[in-house]
Scaffold this motif. Structure first.
Motif, PDB file in Angstrom:
ATOM      1  N   SER A   1      84.294  69.763  45.353  1.00  0.00           N
ATOM      2  CA  SER A   1      84.529  69.355  43.979  1.00  0.00           C
ATOM      3  C   SER A   1      83.368  69.773  43.088  1.00  0.00           C
ATOM      4  CB  SER A   1      84.703  67.829  43.908  1.00  0.00           C
ATOM      5  OG  SER A   1      84.765  67.403  42.555  1.00  0.00           O
ATOM      6  N   PRO A   2      83.560  70.751  42.191  1.00  0.00           N
ATOM      7  CA  PRO A   2      82.469  71.152  41.285  1.00  0.00           C
ATOM      8  C   PRO A   2      81.977  70.002  40.416  1.00  0.00           C
ATOM      9  CG  PRO A   2      84.255  72.764  41.253  1.00  0.00           C
ATOM     10  CD  PRO A   2      84.765  71.571  42.000  1.00  0.00           C
ATOM     11  N   ILE A   3      82.907  69.182  39.929  1.00  0.00           N
ATOM     12  CA  ILE A   3      82.521  68.057  39.084  1.00  0.00           C
ATOM     13  C   ILE A   3      81.729  67.037  39.877  1.00  0.00           C
ATOM     14  CG2 ILE A   3      83.417  66.130  37.715  1.00  0.00           C
ATOM     15  CD1 ILE A   3      85.703  67.896  36.848  1.00  0.00           C
ATOM     16  N   GLY A   4      82.168  66.761  41.114  1.00  0.00           N
ATOM     17  CA  GLY A   4      81.454  65.807  41.951  1.00  0.00           C
ATOM     18  C   GLY A   4      80.032  66.244  42.237  1.00  0.00           C
TER      19      GLY A   4
ATOM     20  N   SER B   1      85.369  78.015  37.579  1.00  0.00           N
ATOM     21  CA  SER B   1      86.048  79.266  37.240  1.00  0.00           C
ATOM     22  C   SER B   1      86.422  80.044  38.498  1.00  0.00           C
ATOM     23  CB  SER B   1      85.163  80.121  36.339  1.00  0.00           C
ATOM     24  OG  SER B   1      84.909  79.477  35.106  1.00  0.00           O
ATOM     25  N   SER B   2      85.512  80.086  39.458  1.00  0.00           N
ATOM     26  CA  SER B   2      85.809  80.785  40.706  1.00  0.00           C
ATOM     27  C   SER B   2      86.944  80.105  41.462  1.00  0.00           C
ATOM     28  CB  SER B   2      84.558  80.863  41.585  1.00  0.00           C
ATOM     29  OG  SER B   2      84.098  79.566  41.954  1.00  0.00           O
ATOM     30  N   LEU B   3      87.030  78.786  41.349  1.00  0.00           N
ATOM     31  CA  LEU B   3      88.161  78.069  41.944  1.00  0.00           C
ATOM     32  C   LEU B   3      89.462  78.469  41.253  1.00  0.00           C
ATOM     33  CD1 LEU B   3      89.225  75.916  43.899  1.00  0.00           C
ATOM     34  CD2 LEU B   3      88.730  74.198  42.151  1.00  0.00           C
ATOM     35  N   GLY B   4      89.392  78.662  39.940  1.00  0.00           N
ATOM     36  CA  GLY B   4      90.565  79.146  39.215  1.00  0.00           C
ATOM     37  C   GLY B   4      90.976  80.533  39.676  1.00  0.00           C
TER      38      GLY B   4
ATOM     39  N   LEU C   1      87.213  66.922  50.412  1.00  0.00           N
ATOM     40  CA  LEU C   1      87.486  67.283  49.023  1.00  0.00           C
ATOM     41  C   LEU C   1      86.239  67.128  48.161  1.00  0.00           C
ATOM     42  CD1 LEU C   1      91.014  65.665  48.520  1.00  0.00           C
ATOM     43  CD2 LEU C   1      90.477  68.106  48.557  1.00  0.00           C
ATOM     44  N   LYS C   2      85.421  66.125  48.444  1.00  0.00           N
ATOM     45  CA  LYS C   2      84.187  65.926  47.687  1.00  0.00           C
ATOM     46  C   LYS C   2      83.247  67.119  47.825  1.00  0.00           C
ATOM     47  CE  LYS C   2      83.748  60.885  47.490  1.00  0.00           C
ATOM     48  NZ  LYS C   2      82.904  59.723  47.900  1.00  0.00           N
TER      49      LYS C   2
ATOM     50  N   GLY D   1      96.847  74.552  39.754  1.00  0.00           N
ATOM     51  CA  GLY D   1      95.476  74.391  39.275  1.00  0.00           C
ATOM     52  C   GLY D   1      95.255  73.053  38.595  1.00  0.00           C
ATOM     53  N   MET D   2      96.216  72.604  37.803  1.00  0.00           N
ATOM     54  CA  MET D   2      96.088  71.313  37.128  1.00  0.00           C
ATOM     55  C   MET D   2      96.047  70.167  38.132  1.00  0.00           C
ATOM     56  SD  MET D   2      95.714  69.789  34.253  1.00  0.00           S
ATOM     57  CE  MET D   2      96.139  71.104  33.082  1.00  0.00           C
ATOM     58  N   ALA D   3      96.952  70.212  39.110  1.00  0.00           N
ATOM     59  CA  ALA D   3      96.979  69.155  40.125  1.00  0.00           C
ATOM     60  C   ALA D   3      95.687  69.137  40.934  1.00  0.00           C
ATOM     61  CB  ALA D   3      98.178  69.358  41.047  1.00  0.00           C
ATOM     62  N   LEU D   4      95.200  70.312  41.294  1.00  0.00           N
ATOM     63  CA  LEU D   4      93.966  70.396  42.069  1.00  0.00           C
ATOM     64  C   LEU D   4      92.768  69.914  41.258  1.00  0.00           C
ATOM     65  CD1 LEU D   4      92.735  71.295  44.751  1.00  0.00           C
ATOM     66  CD2 LEU D   4      92.478  73.594  43.797  1.00  0.00           C
ATOM     67  N   MET D   5      92.749  70.217  39.966  1.00  0.00           N
ATOM     68  CA  MET D   5      91.652  69.791  39.109  1.00  0.00           C
ATOM     69  C   MET D   5      91.593  68.270  39.008  1.00  0.00           C
ATOM     70  SD  MET D   5      90.884  70.751  35.118  1.00  0.00           S
ATOM     71  CE  MET D   5      92.382  69.930  34.563  1.00  0.00           C
ATOM     72  N   VAL D   6      92.762  67.642  38.860  1.00  0.00           N
ATOM     73  CA  VAL D   6      92.812  66.184  38.768  1.00  0.00           C
ATOM     74  C   VAL D   6      92.324  65.546  40.063  1.00  0.00           C
ATOM     75  CG1 VAL D   6      94.351  64.200  38.545  1.00  0.00           C
ATOM     76  CG2 VAL D   6      94.647  66.177  37.046  1.00  0.00           C
ATOM     77  N   ILE D   7      92.730  66.103  41.198  1.00  0.00           N
ATOM     78  CA  ILE D   7      92.306  65.564  42.500  1.00  0.00           C
ATOM     79  C   ILE D   7      90.803  65.688  42.673  1.00  0.00           C
ATOM     80  CG2 ILE D   7      92.454  65.895  44.999  1.00  0.00           C
ATOM     81  CD1 ILE D   7      95.373  66.731  44.592  1.00  0.00           C
ATOM     82  N   LEU D   8      90.246  66.855  42.357  1.00  0.00           N
ATOM     83  CA  LEU D   8      88.809  67.069  42.526  1.00  0.00           C
ATOM     84  C   LEU D   8      87.998  66.223  41.553  1.00  0.00           C
ATOM     85  CD1 LEU D   8      88.665  70.934  43.139  1.00  0.00           C
ATOM     86  CD2 LEU D   8      88.562  69.081  44.816  1.00  0.00           C
TER      87      LEU D   8
END
Length: 211
Positions: free
Chosen positions: A115-118, A60-63, A111-112, A80-87
């Motif tokens: 990456s919140p998901i990573g 959310s903070s990245l958003g 990038l890792k 945001g969509m492109a950045l989300m897919v990359i992360l």
């Protein structure tokens, strides 16, 4: 309100965080609790909820950051969509294991780290597999019982899984601290972005003559 300067960029970010993040965290806790109830995850519920909650705050903070650096909704959604897919792509861990001899490009490593998901995947893997014995309760597993995970199919305990995934040097606490740090950096940069790239207004000058 913006034209009248009724609030500053810091007050906007603060109020937006207070208003939106608790609700986002609530849904994360609800999802994590349901996941724990419906599956046989070994990770404690508190750690599971904490990981998903902090991942949500980081995302959310990245958003907020993307929105503060863009001039419109469409531009923010596209970026945001492109950045989300990359992360998401760089944050995924190969379930077949990580080859330590292979060098990862510097940009991918950078990038890792953001990456919140990573980071959430790493934290969950460490918390889930650390100290796990695949033959708990005295029951020996056969080959048919083992998960189909490529090179990880023959591991005997969770520590071997962590080693194969390249997470030996990391701890759950360190990964969570990194995720909290990234969240703080995103919020700080959002404030800076709004201060420098926020909506600008041109004040009209009264040129009418008075008697």
């Amino acid at each position: 309100e913006q034209m009248r300067r009724q609030y500053t960029s810091f007050e906007y970010i603060l109020s937006k965080s207070i208003g939106e993040l608790p609700l986002d965290v609530f849904y994360s806790v609800l999802f994590a609790s349901t996941l724990k109830f419906l599956t046989n995850l070994r990770i404690p519920l508190s750690l599971l909820c904490g990981t998903f909650s902090l991942m949500t705050v980081a995302a959310s903070s990245l958003g907020f950051l993307v929105g503060s650096l863009t001039s419109g909704v469409d531009e923010a959604q596209t970026l945001g969509m492109a950045l989300m897919v990359i992360l998401m792509a760089v944050g995924i861990i190969n379930p077949s294991g990580v080859d330590p001899s292979m060098k990862t490009p510097l940009i991918i490593e950078l990038l890792k780290k953001f990456s919140p998901i990573g980071m959430a995947i790493e934290a969950l893997c460490i918390a889930e597999y650390s100290g796990m014995d695949f033959a708990e309760g005295g029951k020996s597993w056969s080959f048919s019982d083992l998960p189909r995970m490529g090179g990880l199919a023959l591991v005997r305990n969770g520590d071997q899984v962590i080693d194969a995934l390249g997470l030996t040097t990391k701890t759950y606490e360190s990964v969570m601290r990194n995720m909290a740090t990234v969240s703080a950096i995103n919020l700080l940069m959002s404030w800076v972005g709004l201060s420098w790239y926020g909506t600008k207004f041109i004040n009209a000058k009264d040129t009418s003559s008075t008697d």
